[in-house]
Design a protein around this motif. Structure first.
Motif: not given
Lengths: 367, 171
Positions: A143-156, A165-168, B159-169
């Motif tokens: 659980a602690r391993l994600g805290e270093n480095g420049k993290p990338l966030t992906i919505e799945l 898949v969406r890269y935030l 779906p927009q609600m899901i995007h907002n939730k995931v992005a932490g809004v």
């Protein structure tokens, strides 16, 4: 190990009887068959194996696995050895005692019994606590391993039966949307924020980390990190319907510069074709049911309920990892999706035979 | 006595067509109708009258639930909402402008109607049109209650609600 019958002829029960001899022979004959079971640890190939870790999280889980295996194998061997030993121990006059009389142990036997049971119980409790501590330590370390480095966030988002898949990114024009294939840079921690569009799915890439359920209306997070370039295969790990078995996810780890190149290509919209063959394919796509569900950036196809096709040809599998992405497979998939994944939500449309090759040419141009 | 019980069980099991899933309809059922949906049973030249059109998806739970999914995926809900209408007329009603029988609904979907109903024929396979027709009929209580879904199959339809939730809004 001798088992000669001392009474007149072998008895149907007790030491040296026909049945116990048969049982021992059967056990010895089948014991070597247990060896190959160890090969099951390599199931699904090295690309999808918890024993082939690709990153720090999976590495910790791998170590824990071997700790459990060693301790529990030792216990197993000890218990089996004691079983075999007890089968060959001499009984003390049991065959002469009538069965109706109660078998009252002597004082010495009683003490032995108490000591053995107490010893075994204490050993079991200590071993279990040891394993528990090992588990908890591993869990906290992961659980602690994600805290270093420049993290990338992906919505799945799990869908039936594909992965959205969406890269935030803070700036909207740098957001990338794709399906079924995740690319990550080597050496950077990646946070997967997951949810589901319909039923509970589960994100599981054993080479990178354990399972994390994707639950509708909730967001669950998991950290992955790859330390070497490579391809990691993952699967949906929570039964989600008819095609749960064909819901495969690929994670491709590549060096940072290659990853940035991939992201730039994924960000660019599709280019309107000029080749007449591909133009015909484009019109076939637009005039059929494809536009209702799929999205191709740069065209008027904006369906959101099916995988994004803007860069379909850049992925190496189709149908959520079910088929390799070749022209023939793509044609077979489009013309009869229910043959490949029966029950999935892609409509079966009747295409004019003259339209099939142009459509495939157009889709292959979506790099 | 046992024979009677076995025979009765077989008959009961054979009657359960409500849950049959026809995942691969015959190619004729996947045809794309242009304007070939007939509105009149009269035929010139003395040909026999066409048989009345029945909805092949009647009473089939899978087809009605597929109709519910397609109603959202093909954006019928964009104009008709969940049957109450909005931009378009409601679909839960007694007075239908162009008729409320399955054949009429099929016609409407395939051919389109004046004032905004698109022509879906030539885009949606025929078996899916029947699934949507079955769902619309189910909204009007014309399908057996045992086969009718009681709620949307998805939990979060926005779906927009899901995007907002995931992005932490939003939490």
């Amino acid at each position: 190990m001798s088992f000669s019958a001392e009474a007149a002829g072998p008895l149907p029960y007790g030491r040296g009887s026909v049945r116990s001899r048969a049982r021992q022979q059967a056990f010895l004959r089948f014991a070597p068959a247990l060896g190959p079971l160890l090969l099951l640890t390599a199931c699904a190939g090295p690309q999808q194996s918890a024993l082939n870790p690709g990153g720090p999280e999976a590495g910790r889980i791998n170590v824990l696995w071997w700790v459990f295996f060693a301790v529990l194998s030792a216990i197993f061997i000890a218990v089996m050895a004691m079983l075999l030993w007890s089968l060959t121990r001499r009984h003390r006059g049991l065959e002469q005692e009538p069965l109706e009389q109660a078998h009252i142990p002597t004082g010495e036997t009683e003490h032995r019994l108490v000591r053995t049971v107490a010893g075994a119980t204490i050993a079991t409790v200590l071993i279990l606590f040891g394993l528990l501590i090992a588990s908890v330590v591993t869990g906290k370390a992961i659980a602690r391993l994600g805290e270093n480095g420049k993290p990338l966030t992906i919505e799945l988002q799990g869908n039936q039966w594909w992965w959205y898949v969406r890269y935030l990114n803070d700036s909207p024009q740098r957001i990338v949307v794709t399906a079924n294939e995740i690319h990550i840079p080597v050496g950077r921690p990646v946070q997967i924020r997951g949810t589901s569009q319909d039923v509970i799915h589960s994100f599981w890439v054993p080479g990178l980390n354990g399972k994390r359920d994707l639950i509708p209306s909730h967001v669950t997070t998991v950290w992955i990190q790859a330390d070497q370039p490579g391809r990691f295969r993952g699967q949906c790990a929570e039964f989600c319907g008819l095609q749960h078995a064909h819901m495969v996810l690929w994670v491709v780890a590549e060096p940072e510069d290659q990853f940035e190149g991939w992201m730039d290509r994924q960000r660019s919209p599709s280019i309107q074709p000029v080749d007449p063959d591909k133009v015909q394919g484009y019109h076939v796509f637009m005039n059929n049911a494809c536009v209702f569900c799929h999205n191709i950036a740069g065209t008027t196809a904006h369906g959101q309920v099916a995988p994004d096709l803007t860069h379909l040809a850049s992925r190496f599998t189709i149908a959520a990892g079910t088929l390799p992405n070749t022209k023939g497979n793509l044609g077979g998939w489009i013309l009869d999706p229910q043959n490949v994944k029966p029950g999935n939500h892609m409509a079966t449309i009747n295409l004019n035979p003259a339209d099939v090759q142009p459509l495939l040419d157009y889709l292959e141009s979506l790099q | 006595m046992r024979t009677i019980a076995v025979v009765a069980l077989c008959l009961a099991a054979a009657a359960c067509s409500r849950e049959t899933r026809n995942l691969r309809p015959a190619p004729t059922r996947l045809a794309l109708y242009g304007s070939a949906a007939a509105e009149s049973t009269l035929r010139p030249g003395g040909a026999p009258a066409a048989p009345p059109v029945e909805n092949p998806s009647y009473g089939n739970a899978y087809d009605i639930s597929e109709g519910q999914r397609l109603y959202n995926w093909y954006n019928c809900s964009g104009c008709h909402f969940n049957g109450g209408g909005g931009i378009g007329p409601p679909l839960i009603k007694q007075e239908w402008i162009y008729g409320g029988e399955p054949a009429n609904l099929f016609d409407t979907i395939v051919k389109g109607r004046p004032n905004g109903m698109p022509t879906w024929g030539g885009r949606i396979p025929e078996n899916q049109v029947w699934q949507i027709v079955a769902f619309v009929r189910s909204m009007n209580q014309e399908q057996p209650q045992s086969a009718t879904p009681k709620r949307l199959d998805t939990i979060e339809p926005n779906p927009q609600m899901i995007h907002n939730k995931v992005a932490g809004v939003t939490k």
